[in-house]
Design an enzyme around this catalytic site. Structure first.
Site, PDB file in Angstrom:
ATOM      1  N   ASP A  48     -30.836  14.159   1.791  1.00  0.00           N
ATOM      2  CA  ASP A  48     -30.376  15.219   1.765  1.00  0.00           C
ATOM      3  C   ASP A  48     -29.725  14.782  -0.309  1.00  0.00           C
ATOM      4  OD1 ASP A  48     -27.666  16.312   0.750  1.00  0.00           O
ATOM      5  OD2 ASP A  48     -28.326  16.625   3.115  1.00  0.00           O
ATOM      6  N   SER A  98     -25.581  22.507   0.595  1.00  0.00           N
ATOM      7  CA  SER A  98     -26.177  22.223   2.045  1.00  0.00           C
ATOM      8  C   SER A  98     -25.720  22.743   2.599  1.00  0.00           C
ATOM      9  CB  SER A  98     -25.629  20.571   2.473  1.00  0.00           C
ATOM     10  OG  SER A  98     -25.742  19.289   1.608  1.00  0.00           O
ATOM     11  N   HIS A 149     -22.011  18.214  10.279  1.00  0.00           N
ATOM     12  CA  HIS A 149     -22.066  17.880   8.974  1.00  0.00           C
ATOM     13  C   HIS A 149     -23.462  19.529   8.711  1.00  0.00           C
ATOM     14  CE1 HIS A 149     -21.816  16.858   4.679  1.00  0.00           C
ATOM     15  NE2 HIS A 149     -20.553  16.477   4.816  1.00  0.00           N
ATOM     16  N   THR A 151     -25.830  20.094   6.694  1.00  0.00           N
ATOM     17  CA  THR A 151     -27.977  20.026   6.762  1.00  0.00           C
ATOM     18  C   THR A 151     -27.802  20.038   8.496  1.00  0.00           C
ATOM     19  OG1 THR A 151     -27.955  18.957   5.095  1.00  0.00           O
ATOM     20  CG2 THR A 151     -29.602  18.738   6.289  1.00  0.00           C
ATOM     21  N   GLU A 276     -32.220  13.594   9.237  1.00  0.00           N
ATOM     22  CA  GLU A 276     -31.592  13.902   7.596  1.00  0.00           C
ATOM     23  C   GLU A 276     -30.918  12.150   6.613  1.00  0.00           C
ATOM     24  OE1 GLU A 276     -28.340  16.257   5.461  1.00  0.00           O
ATOM     25  OE2 GLU A 276     -27.790  15.176   7.145  1.00  0.00           O
ATOM     26  N   ASP A 281     -26.691  11.315  -0.499  1.00  0.00           N
ATOM     27  CA  ASP A 281     -26.719  12.358  -1.089  1.00  0.00           C
ATOM     28  C   ASP A 281     -25.321  12.242  -1.061  1.00  0.00           C
ATOM     29  OD1 ASP A 281     -26.049  15.429  -2.135  1.00  0.00           O
ATOM     30  OD2 ASP A 281     -24.356  15.602  -0.466  1.00  0.00           O
ATOM     31  N   HIS A 285     -23.115  11.885  -5.019  1.00  0.00           N
ATOM     32  CA  HIS A 285     -22.050  12.458  -5.481  1.00  0.00           C
ATOM     33  C   HIS A 285     -21.203  10.898  -6.440  1.00  0.00           C
ATOM     34  CE1 HIS A 285     -21.722  15.960  -3.805  1.00  0.00           C
ATOM     35  NE2 HIS A 285     -22.169  15.661  -3.168  1.00  0.00           N
ATOM     36  N   HIS A 324     -31.940  20.009  -1.765  1.00  0.00           N
ATOM     37  CA  HIS A 324     -31.254  20.192  -3.093  1.00  0.00           C
ATOM     38  C   HIS A 324     -30.890  18.549  -3.712  1.00  0.00           C
ATOM     39  CE1 HIS A 324     -27.380  18.178  -2.420  1.00  0.00           C
ATOM     40  NE2 HIS A 324     -27.664  18.971  -1.382  1.00  0.00           N
ATOM     41  N   HIS A 428     -24.223  18.778  -7.118  1.00  0.00           N
ATOM     42  CA  HIS A 428     -25.821  19.175  -7.329  1.00  0.00           C
ATOM     43  C   HIS A 428     -26.178  19.258  -8.196  1.00  0.00           C
ATOM     44  CE1 HIS A 428     -24.248  19.343  -2.584  1.00  0.00           C
ATOM     45  NE2 HIS A 428     -24.304  18.691  -3.297  1.00  0.00           N
TER      46      HIS A 428
END
EC number: 3.1.3.1
Length: 464
Positions: A48, A98, A149, A151, A276, A281, A285, A324, A428
Site C-alpha cells: 500500500d 485506498s 482497513h 484495502t 497487504e 503507506d 505519510h 497508489h 498520495h
C-alpha cells in the site's frame, strides 16, 4: 556501524553500477514463465502506498546492506513474470485513496474516494472475494494494519464509509471470510467498542479459531476459519519489531501469509488470498525512511513466501502491485549519495519511535544525545532547538496518521541532509505504478492497464 559491512555494501553497489545494461540483464538465466492455463488459486499482494522510489530504495538497501537482491526485482531479472504500468485514478480524482483503489480491484469499477464498492448512483458492486466465496473457494485477507482497513475491505464488503471499521468487522463475520489476520482489536473487543459488542464471541460461535499473538500461529487447527487480531490499531513497524523485545511476539507479514496459505492450500476448490503491506503507506505519510524501507522489505519477504508456494503448486496466480504512490521518495544526486544512503543502516528505530520518546522537559542536549543513540545522527544546536519547539507547543504538524502531531516533516528534512533521501509531500500521488503477475493467467497482464482491469484479469484467469 560495522565498517566491513559498510565497505562490502559500497563495493557491491559500485560493482553493480559498473555493469552495462546488457551485462546486468544477461547475467541471469532466462526462465520461462508458467503463464498458460487457468489458475485454481489467486494471491493478490498490495504494498500500500508504494511509489516506484520505495521499490527502488528497498532493493538498493537489500543489495548494499543485506547483500542480496529483493525478491520482487529478482522476478524481473529471472524474466518469469508479466509486468505493467498501472493507472491508479479513482472516479473522483486522478489521485486515489485506498478505498477507491481497492474497490477498483475488488469491485471492478472506479468509485469515489472514501467509499467501498458503491457506485455514483448508490449501486452495490459485488466484491470479488464474495464472488469466489460463493463459487466454493476459501477466501482470506492478511495485512499489517487493521484487518478492517480500506484495502482488505475493498475485496470483501460494500460500505459508504471506509472508516466504518466497527461495522466492517461485523460484515466479515456475516460473510464468513475464512482467514482474517492483522490488527484492530478495538473493533472486536467489547471493552473498546462504543456499542460494547463482543465480536470475538460472535466469531467463536461461527467456529473461528481466535489468535492474539505470533505463537498462536503454530496452534492453527486444519479446517478452522481463522481470526487473528494481533494488536490494537495497526501492527508495529518491522524495524521496531526487530529491535524492541516487547514487540517480537507480533507475527511478521510473511509469517501470517505462510500460515494463511498453509491453512487454505488443500481446499479442493482452491483459495483466494489478499496480502497487504499496509504500513508501507503509513511510513510514507510520515516521511519515515527507516520504517518505509524495512516494511517494504517485510512485504518482499511475503512476496517470497507467495512465489515459493506458487512455484511448487503450479496452479496459483500471484499478482504483486500497489494501490497508489505516496510521497514519491527518492535518492538525490550527489558525490556522497551512496555513502549517505547506506547510513540508513545505522537507524535502529522508526522516526515515530524516536520522536515519541522526546518530551517537553528534554533539553536540546538530551534531544541530541537521543537522536545519536537511535539513528547515529549528530544534530547541531539549531536543529535540536527546532525539534524542541514542537514539544514546547510553539509549532505543530498535521498528518493523516500523525495523531500526536509529531515533527515528522522537520525530522525527515534533517535526515535528508545526511541520507540524501527526499520526499515531494506527505500524501498520495497520482503516478503510474508497478503491477506484476506470475503463474497461470499472468499472460493476460498487458503492458499498460487501469486498476480495475486487474479485477477482470482475475476472473478470466481463475473463472468462477
Amino acid at each position: 556501524m560495522d565498517r566491513r559491512k559498510f565497505l562490502k555494501g559500497s563495493v557491491l553497489l559500485s560493482g553493480l553500477l559498473s555493469l552495462s545494461p546488457t551485462e546486468l540483464w544477461s547475467s541471469t538465466k532466462r526462465v520461462t514463465s508458467p503463464g498458460a492455463g487457468k489458475a485454481k488459486n489467486i494471491i493478490f499482494m498490495v504494498s500500500d502506498g508504494m511509489s516506484l522510489g520505495t521499490l527502488s530504495m528497498a532493493d538498493l538497501y537489500s543489495r548494499n546492506i543485506l547483500g542480496k537482491e529483493s525478491r520482487w526485482l529478482n522476478l524481473y531479472h529471472e524474466k518469469t513474470v508479466s509486468r505493467a504500468l498501472m493507472d491508479t485514478a479513482s472516479a473522483s480524482s486522478i489521485v486515489t485513496d485506498s478505498a477507491a483503489a481497492s474497490s477498483a480491484f475488488g469491485g471492478g469499477i472506479r468509485v469515489q474516494n472514501g467509499v467501498l464498492n458503491i457506485g455514483a448512483n448508490g449501486e452495490n458492486h459485488i466484491p470479488i472475494w464474495q464472488k469466489y466465496k460463493k463459487a466454493g473457494k476459501k477466501v482470506g485477507c492478511v495485512t499489517s494494519v487493521t484487518i478492517t482497513h480500506a484495502t482488505p475491505a475493498g475485496f470483501c464488503v460494500n460500505s459508504t464509509k471506509r472508516n466504518a471499521e466497527p461495522q466492517i468487522a461485523e460484515m466479515y463475520a456475516e460473510l464468513g471470510i475464512d482467514i482474517l489476520m492483522g490488527g484492530g482489536d478495538e473493533f472486536f473487543n467489547p471493552l473498546k467498542r462504543e456499542d460494547k459488542k463482543d465480536l470475538y464471541s460472535v466469531y467463536k460461535k461461527k467456529n473461528y479459531q481466535i489468535m492474539k499473538n505470533g505463537i498462536d500461529l503454530k496452534t492453527i487447527q486444519k479446517g478452522n476459519k481463522i481470526l487473528g487480531i494481533f494488536n490494537t490499531g495497526a501492527l508495529p513497524y518491522s524495524i521496531d519489531r526487530t529491535h524492541l523485545k516487547e514487540l517480537q511476539n507480533t507475527p511478521t507479514l510473511a509469517e501470517m501469509a505462510d500460515a494463511a496459505i498453509d491453512q487454505m492450500k488443500d481446499h479442493p476448490e482452491g483459495f483466494v488470498l489478499q496480502i497487504e503491506g499496509g504500513k508501507v503507506d503509513w511510513a510514507a505519510h510520515a516521511n519515515d525512511i527507516a520504517a518505509l524501507i524495512h516494511d517494504q522489505l517485510a512485504f518482499d519477504e511475503a512476496v517470497k513466501t507467495a512465489i515459493d508456494f506458487a512455484e511448487k503448486d503450479g496452479n496459483t496466480l500471484v499478482i504483486i502491485t500497489t494501490d497508489h504512490g505516496n510521497a514519491n521518495p527518492g535518492i538525490i544526486y550527489g558525490t556522497d549519495a551512496t555513502k549517505n544512503f547506506n547510513s540508513i543502516s545505522n537507524y535502529h528505530y522508526t522516526n515515530e519511535y524516536i520522536l515519541n520518546k522526546i518530551h517537553k522537559d528534554h533539553s536540546a542536549k538530551d534531544i541530541k544525545d537521543w537522536i545519536y543513540e537511535g539513528h547515529k545522527l549528530i544534530l547541531n544546536d539549531d536543529e535540536a532547538k527546532h525539534l524542541q519547539s514542537f514539544y514546547n507547543g510553539l509549532e505543530k504538524e498535521e498528518g493523516l496518521y500523525n495523531y500526536k502531531k509529531l515533527p515528522f516533516k522537520l525530522y525527515s528534512e534533517i535526515q535528508k541532509s545526511r541520507n540524501s533521501v527526499g520526499w515531494i509531500s506527505m500524501d498520495h500521488s497520482g503516478d503510474y505504478v508497478e503491477a506484476t503477475a506470475y503463474g497461470p493467467g499472468s499472460q493476460l497482464l498487458k503492458p499498460y492497464i487501469k486498476n480495475m482491469d486487474l479485477h477482470y484479469l482475475m476472473l478470466e484467469a481463475c473463472p468462477l
